[in-house]
Scaffold this motif. Sequence first.
Motif, PDB file in Angstrom:
ATOM      1  N   CYS A 108     -22.365  60.939  41.557  1.00 49.48           N
ATOM      2  CA  CYS A 108     -23.216  60.708  42.732  1.00 49.48           C
ATOM      3  C   CYS A 108     -24.644  60.368  42.339  1.00 49.48           C
ATOM      4  N   VAL A 109     -25.214  59.388  43.027  1.00 55.08           N
ATOM      5  CA  VAL A 109     -26.661  59.203  43.030  1.00 55.08           C
ATOM      6  C   VAL A 109     -27.176  59.752  44.352  1.00 55.08           C
ATOM      7  N   ASP A 110     -27.997  60.781  44.281  1.00 54.86           N
ATOM      8  CA  ASP A 110     -28.595  61.339  45.486  1.00 54.86           C
ATOM      9  C   ASP A 110     -29.947  60.665  45.710  1.00 54.86           C
ATOM     10  N   ASP A 111     -30.054  59.956  46.811  1.00 53.31           N
ATOM     11  CA  ASP A 111     -31.268  59.201  47.142  1.00 53.31           C
ATOM     12  C   ASP A 111     -32.219  60.114  47.921  1.00 53.31           C
ATOM     13  N   ILE A 112     -32.895  60.991  47.188  1.00 55.95           N
ATOM     14  CA  ILE A 112     -33.898  61.958  47.670  1.00 55.95           C
ATOM     15  C   ILE A 112     -33.494  62.655  48.984  1.00 55.95           C
ATOM     16  N   SER A 113     -32.312  63.237  49.001  1.00 52.36           N
ATOM     17  CA  SER A 113     -31.892  63.993  50.186  1.00 52.36           C
ATOM     18  C   SER A 113     -32.796  65.207  50.378  1.00 52.36           C
ATOM     19  N   SER A 114     -33.045  65.527  51.647  1.00 57.75           N
ATOM     20  CA  SER A 114     -33.885  66.675  51.984  1.00 57.75           C
ATOM     21  C   SER A 114     -33.188  67.648  52.930  1.00 57.75           C
ATOM     22  N   ASP A 115     -31.876  67.491  53.119  1.00 54.39           N
ATOM     23  CA  ASP A 115     -31.136  68.316  54.080  1.00 54.39           C
ATOM     24  C   ASP A 115     -30.198  69.314  53.406  1.00 54.39           C
ATOM     25  N   GLY A 116     -30.343  69.509  52.096  1.00 55.56           N
ATOM     26  CA  GLY A 116     -29.465  70.407  51.358  1.00 55.56           C
ATOM     27  C   GLY A 116     -28.317  69.711  50.654  1.00 55.56           C
ATOM     28  N   SER A 117     -28.195  68.385  50.813  1.00 56.00           N
ATOM     29  CA  SER A 117     -27.097  67.650  50.174  1.00 56.00           C
ATOM     30  C   SER A 117     -27.130  67.805  48.655  1.00 56.00           C
ATOM     31  N   ARG A 118     -28.301  67.649  48.062  1.00 55.04           N
ATOM     32  CA  ARG A 118     -28.390  67.710  46.603  1.00 55.04           C
ATOM     33  C   ARG A 118     -27.992  69.089  46.099  1.00 55.04           C
ATOM     34  N   GLU A 119     -28.495  70.127  46.746  1.00 49.95           N
ATOM     35  CA  GLU A 119     -28.182  71.488  46.315  1.00 49.95           C
ATOM     36  C   GLU A 119     -26.682  71.767  46.454  1.00 49.95           C
ATOM     37  N   TYR A 120     -26.105  71.287  47.538  1.00 48.06           N
ATOM     38  CA  TYR A 120     -24.664  71.461  47.750  1.00 48.06           C
ATOM     39  C   TYR A 120     -23.864  70.778  46.641  1.00 48.06           C
ATOM     40  N   LEU A 121     -24.217  69.543  46.314  1.00 51.87           N
ATOM     41  CA  LEU A 121     -23.484  68.797  45.297  1.00 51.87           C
ATOM     42  C   LEU A 121     -23.650  69.420  43.912  1.00 51.87           C
ATOM     43  N   LEU A 122     -24.824  69.936  43.618  1.00 45.07           N
ATOM     44  CA  LEU A 122     -25.048  70.562  42.313  1.00 45.07           C
ATOM     45  C   LEU A 122     -24.166  71.787  42.106  1.00 45.07           C
ATOM     46  N   ASN A 123     -23.697  72.384  43.179  1.00 43.51           N
ATOM     47  CA  ASN A 123     -22.851  73.570  43.092  1.00 43.51           C
ATOM     48  C   ASN A 123     -21.355  73.252  43.098  1.00 43.51           C
ATOM     49  N   GLN A 124     -20.997  71.965  43.089  1.00 42.34           N
ATOM     50  CA  GLN A 124     -19.593  71.561  43.075  1.00 42.34           C
ATOM     51  C   GLN A 124     -19.140  71.337  41.630  1.00 42.34           C
ATOM     52  N   HIS A 125     -18.010  71.911  41.257  1.00 42.09           N
ATOM     53  CA  HIS A 125     -17.582  71.899  39.865  1.00 42.09           C
ATOM     54  C   HIS A 125     -17.216  70.509  39.355  1.00 42.09           C
ATOM     55  N   ASP A 126     -16.828  69.602  40.254  1.00 39.72           N
ATOM     56  CA  ASP A 126     -16.338  68.293  39.824  1.00 39.72           C
ATOM     57  C   ASP A 126     -17.290  67.160  40.193  1.00 39.72           C
ATOM     58  N   VAL A 127     -18.562  67.463  40.454  1.00 38.03           N
ATOM     59  CA  VAL A 127     -19.537  66.451  40.868  1.00 38.03           C
ATOM     60  C   VAL A 127     -20.642  66.344  39.825  1.00 38.03           C
ATOM     61  N   ASP A 128     -20.850  65.139  39.318  1.00 34.16           N
ATOM     62  CA  ASP A 128     -22.024  64.820  38.506  1.00 34.16           C
ATOM     63  C   ASP A 128     -23.100  64.288  39.436  1.00 34.16           C
ATOM     64  N   VAL A 129     -24.325  64.759  39.285  1.00 31.61           N
ATOM     65  CA  VAL A 129     -25.414  64.372  40.189  1.00 31.61           C
ATOM     66  C   VAL A 129     -26.501  63.672  39.396  1.00 31.61           C
ATOM     67  N   TRP A 130     -26.880  62.500  39.869  1.00 35.23           N
ATOM     68  CA  TRP A 130     -27.941  61.703  39.268  1.00 35.23           C
ATOM     69  C   TRP A 130     -29.044  61.462  40.301  1.00 35.23           C
ATOM     70  N   ALA A 131     -30.257  61.277  39.798  1.00 33.05           N
ATOM     71  CA  ALA A 131     -31.402  60.958  40.654  1.00 33.05           C
ATOM     72  C   ALA A 131     -32.160  59.790  40.036  1.00 33.05           C
ATOM     73  N   SER A 132     -32.965  59.135  40.860  1.00 40.10           N
ATOM     74  CA  SER A 132     -33.723  57.980  40.396  1.00 40.10           C
ATOM     75  C   SER A 132     -35.114  57.992  41.015  1.00 40.10           C
ATOM     76  N   PRO A 133     -36.113  57.514  40.273  1.00 39.47           N
ATOM     77  CA  PRO A 133     -37.447  57.363  40.873  1.00 39.47           C
ATOM     78  C   PRO A 133     -37.512  56.230  41.887  1.00 39.47           C
TER      79      PRO A 133
END
Length: 316
Positions: free
Chosen positions: A67-92
């Motif tokens: 996943c690329v999380d496009d600066i979510s502010s609703d808890g999406s990023r935190e939720y995904l970071l806690n999933q065992h099978d999800v890689d999380v990426w961010a970009s400037p």
Amino acid sequence: MRTRYETYRITARERRNRQDVALNALKRGAPLSAGDMPLVFITHNDILLLPYFLGHYRALGVTRFICVDDISSDGSREYLLNQHDVDVWASPLRYGEARRGRNWREALFREYGLGRWYLNVDSDEFLVYDRCFEKPLPALISALEKHGMKRLAAPMLDMYGGPGNSHQGPDDMPWHYSPYFDASGYTLDIDKRGISIKGGPRQRRFGEDNELMKYPLIFWDKTCHFGSSPHRPLPYGRNFVDVLGVLLHFKFFTNYREKIAEAAEGKQHYNGSEHYQAMMREIENAGGLDFNGDMSARYSGPQQLIELGFIGAVDY
């Protein structure tokens, strides 16, 4: 010949203008194995859909979400970071600056490995196909390869709410809350870049001429690029395949007012989010969007889409 020339011309342009894009791994698992079924997706403030999204694709056989999380502010990023099978990426960069996410996706395909199948969707797109809950994605890929296909054609069907759409139960999915779609009123064309399908409720209500065809399951190798649009991947000669899937598209899920307002203000989408601004004006004037009409049908499953002619049966 026209398709081959267009592929040559646009591929040369893509290679000439390619720019590396900054992506930072916030959470990354082990390298993909040969048996993994990876899914690449982009999300922005989709916390309401993400549990359904992950559950749906896990049931279809996905083993790794990228996943690329496009600066979510609703808890999406935190939720995904806690999933065992999800890689999380961010970009400037923001979505629009990354060519509406195309640069991110191409960078991730290179990072995780060329010469393999990927699912490539957004967090509001749910792929369905013939017997999808009985035949997981590896079976579908085997069927495609048997017929020499390197991608799956699947148009988007915009789903929306209507009378009697409330549903509560342990097996809820987004189509229980937004169960309607336009069952007719589409046009199909074939040109030098592939299959084109247009229509649906956004065209019917707002005159949008947006392309609905996508190729969400794709064998990505060194010849592949997204070119001018994620709807027409290169090489174009691979786009002339049977339409065997549909992307149920939940742009108009239960929180559509907030999502459309954010998209209209953020201007990260095509042409400065002009179509979102038109929908926002309708919401402000009428208090909401009502897509129901003579073309509306209630979704009941993939077999219904086969019977209506949206998709073909898969030869497993």
